[in-house]
Design an enzyme around this catalytic site. Sequence first.
Site, PDB file in Angstrom:
ATOM      1  N   HIS A 215       0.831  -1.216   0.000  1.00 61.19           N
ATOM      2  CA  HIS A 215       0.000   0.000   0.000  1.00 61.19           C
ATOM      3  C   HIS A 215       0.863   1.264   0.000  1.00 61.19           C
ATOM      4  CE1 HIS A 215       0.924  -0.685   4.262  1.00 61.19           C
ATOM      5  NE2 HIS A 215       0.919   0.642   4.351  1.00 61.19           N
TER       6      HIS A 215
ATOM      7  N   TYR B 115       7.378  10.993  -1.401  1.00 63.61           N
ATOM      8  CA  TYR B 115       7.211   9.584  -1.777  1.00 63.61           C
ATOM      9  C   TYR B 115       8.570   8.892  -1.875  1.00 63.61           C
ATOM     10  CZ  TYR B 115       6.172   5.706  -5.062  1.00 63.61           C
ATOM     11  OH  TYR B 115       6.076   4.480  -5.683  1.00 63.61           O
TER      12      TYR B 115
HETATM   13  N1  LIG Z   1       1.971   2.335 -10.389  1.00 65.13           N
HETATM   14  C1  LIG Z   1       3.240   2.699 -10.526  1.00 65.13           C
HETATM   15  O1  LIG Z   1       3.624   3.315 -11.518  1.00 65.13           O
HETATM   16  C2  LIG Z   1       4.242   2.330  -9.490  1.00 65.13           C
HETATM   17  C3  LIG Z   1       5.599   2.575  -9.766  1.00 65.13           C
HETATM   18  C4  LIG Z   1       6.548   2.235  -8.804  1.00 65.13           C
HETATM   19  C5  LIG Z   1       6.137   1.654  -7.610  1.00 65.13           C
HETATM   20  N2  LIG Z   1       4.818   1.446  -7.369  1.00 65.13           N
HETATM   21  C6  LIG Z   1       4.429   0.885  -6.081  1.00 65.13           C
HETATM   22  O2  LIG Z   1       3.523  -0.172  -6.243  1.00 65.13           O
HETATM   23  C7  LIG Z   1       2.628  -0.230  -5.140  1.00 65.13           C
HETATM   24  C8  LIG Z   1       1.202  -0.247  -5.631  1.00 65.13           C
HETATM   25  O3  LIG Z   1       0.985   0.870  -6.458  1.00 65.13           O
HETATM   26  P1  LIG Z   1      -0.365   1.061  -7.287  1.00 65.13           P
HETATM   27  O4  LIG Z   1      -0.050   1.910  -8.450  1.00 65.13           O
HETATM   28  O5  LIG Z   1      -1.023  -0.252  -7.489  1.00 65.13           O
HETATM   29  O6  LIG Z   1      -1.209   1.955  -6.250  1.00 65.13           O
HETATM   30  P2  LIG Z   1      -2.775   2.234  -6.147  1.00 65.13           P
HETATM   31  O7  LIG Z   1      -3.514   1.641  -7.289  1.00 65.13           O
HETATM   32  O8  LIG Z   1      -2.922   3.683  -5.871  1.00 65.13           O
HETATM   33  O9  LIG Z   1      -3.166   1.411  -4.844  1.00 65.13           O
HETATM   34  C9  LIG Z   1      -2.801   1.839  -3.573  1.00 65.13           C
HETATM   35  C10 LIG Z   1      -3.469   0.935  -2.557  1.00 65.13           C
HETATM   36  O10 LIG Z   1      -3.156   1.409  -1.246  1.00 65.13           O
HETATM   37  C11 LIG Z   1      -4.365   1.639  -0.526  1.00 65.13           C
HETATM   38  N3  LIG Z   1      -4.197   2.757   0.388  1.00 65.13           N
HETATM   39  C12 LIG Z   1      -4.051   4.076   0.094  1.00 65.13           C
HETATM   40  N4  LIG Z   1      -3.943   4.809   1.207  1.00 65.13           N
HETATM   41  C13 LIG Z   1      -4.047   3.945   2.246  1.00 65.13           C
HETATM   42  C14 LIG Z   1      -4.048   4.089   3.659  1.00 65.13           C
HETATM   43  N5  LIG Z   1      -3.943   5.295   4.232  1.00 65.13           N
HETATM   44  N6  LIG Z   1      -4.184   2.985   4.417  1.00 65.13           N
HETATM   45  C15 LIG Z   1      -4.309   1.776   3.852  1.00 65.13           C
HETATM   46  N7  LIG Z   1      -4.312   1.564   2.532  1.00 65.13           N
HETATM   47  C16 LIG Z   1      -4.194   2.639   1.729  1.00 65.13           C
HETATM   48  C17 LIG Z   1      -5.404   1.923  -1.601  1.00 65.13           C
HETATM   49  O11 LIG Z   1      -6.713   1.587  -1.199  1.00 65.13           O
HETATM   50  P3  LIG Z   1      -7.716   2.580  -0.412  1.00 65.13           P
HETATM   51  O12 LIG Z   1      -7.676   3.888  -1.126  1.00 65.13           O
HETATM   52  O13 LIG Z   1      -9.013   1.867  -0.501  1.00 65.13           O
HETATM   53  O14 LIG Z   1      -7.201   2.642   0.975  1.00 65.13           O
HETATM   54  C18 LIG Z   1      -4.985   0.935  -2.690  1.00 65.13           C
HETATM   55  O15 LIG Z   1      -5.484  -0.342  -2.422  1.00 65.13           O
HETATM   56  C19 LIG Z   1       2.979   0.970  -4.266  1.00 65.13           C
HETATM   57  O16 LIG Z   1       3.839   0.567  -3.232  1.00 65.13           O
HETATM   58  C20 LIG Z   1       3.703   1.890  -5.222  1.00 65.13           C
HETATM   59  O17 LIG Z   1       4.599   2.746  -4.570  1.00 65.13           O
HETATM   60  C21 LIG Z   1       3.862   1.770  -8.279  1.00 65.13           C
END
Ligand SMILES: NC(=O)c1ccc[n+]([C@@H]2O[C@H](COP(=O)([O-])OP(=O)(O)OC[C@H]3O[C@@H](n4cnc5c(N)ncnc54)[C@H](OP(=O)(O)O)[C@@H]3O)[C@@H](O)[C@H]2O)c1
Length: 291
Positions: free
Chosen positions: A120, A183
């Site tokens: 998350h 971040y």
């Molecule tokens: N997408 C990219 O380009 C990318 C690149 C590099 C790394 N990453 C990493 O990959 C991982 C997943 O990314 P993603 O793109 O799939 O993100 P995402 O779609 O925004 O999902 C984030 C998740 O975290 C939850 N979340 C947000 N705030 C929260 C809180 N305060 N407490 C508990 N849960 C919370 C959200 O659900 P709710 O809002 O329902 O809580 C959601 O399930 C992250 O660690 C990110 O840093 C992503």
Amino acid sequence: MGLLQKILVPFVALALAFCFYSRKEDFKPEMLKGKRVIVTGASTGIGEQMAYHLAHMGSHILVTARTEAKLQKVVARCLELGAASARYMNGSMEDMIFAELVVKKAEELWGSLDMLILNHVGSSYFGFFNSDVGHVQKLLDINFLSYVTMTVAALPMLKKSAGSIVVVSSMAGKVGFPLLVPYSATKFALDGFFSSLRQELVMQNTNVSITLCVLGLIDTENAMKTVSGVFTSPAAPKEECALEIIKGGALRQREVYYEYTSTKFPLLIRDWVPDLLDYLIRRSYNTEKLK
Ligand SMILES: NC(=O)c1ccc[n+]([C@@H]2O[C@H](COP(=O)([O-])OP(=O)(O)OC[C@H]3O[C@@H](n4cnc5c(N)ncnc54)[C@H](OP(=O)(O)O)[C@@H]3O)[C@@H](O)[C@H]2O)c1
Ligand SMILES: *[C@@H]1O[C@H](CO)[C@@H](O)[C@H](O)[C@H]1NC(C)=O
Ligand SMILES: *[C@@H]1O[C@H](CO)[C@@H](O)[C@H](O)[C@H]1NC(C)=O
């Protein structure tokens, strides 16, 4: 030249021999069958896709995030896909008591845990650092401290099961990225904590693996909305990304790089010509499009 060769040739030979020696077995989906797995941030994006892969492989799954309605849908889909069992817990990772409760819930449900997937992230802004220290602190709680809290709570079970911890990080957790200052700081913190802990686990003969995942841009809805027009690198698919993370965790790899060439190669030049890497990163931004 002669001296360089004397050093370089044995060094390369040694590195190759080491790679070959430490090569792990191949991944098989059966490795996850019946395993008990927590996935955080699993209501959307990469976390949601990881839950579906695990369901398909027959794992017991506990998903968590804040939005109950989305988690209910993810659980229903996991059961359709063949999960051994699927449950959810909704709450915010700003709250360390909640972070601990999620691990307690796994203990209640299964009496054990095989894999803890920490994924998350709290929402942040995409723009020049705005001097808001309070936001940095809040983001550190969500993106870093809750990871530490859950790890501490889960380690006793993971030690007994010879389990795994999987930490989802980013290129921005290995090299500085503009417009992502808070971040990036939280992701660097994860590298420091988990890479040091990995060393200690080895020194203490504790068979719990730690896999740090270094991801480039992934096509999740939230990421695409955030970087739209400003960050111009191509995005890799979230489904494949989720699978590569699970594979790396199951094979107990120290790090996963996805997409491999666009993450691994830039980082190879980081320690030798950091200014070049910084320049290339800046060039992939189109700040005129910044709102
Ligand atoms: N997408 C990219 O380009 C990318 C690149 C590099 C790394 N990453 C990493 O990959 C991982 C997943 O990314 P993603 O793109 O799939 O993100 P995402 O779609 O925004 O999902 C984030 C998740 O975290 C939850 N979340 C947000 N705030 C929260 C809180 N305060 N407490 C508990 N849960 C919370 C959200 O659900 P709710 O809002 O329902 O809580 C959601 O399930 C992250 O660690 C990110 O840093 C992503
Ligand atoms: C879980 O979600 C429900 C419904 O949105 C809400 O009433 C409840 O307070 C949430 N639980 C936690 C711990 O946030
Ligand atoms: C550590 O645990 C894994 C998975 O259970 C197992 O395959 C491996 O042999 C164990 N390694 C040691 C040194 O006990």
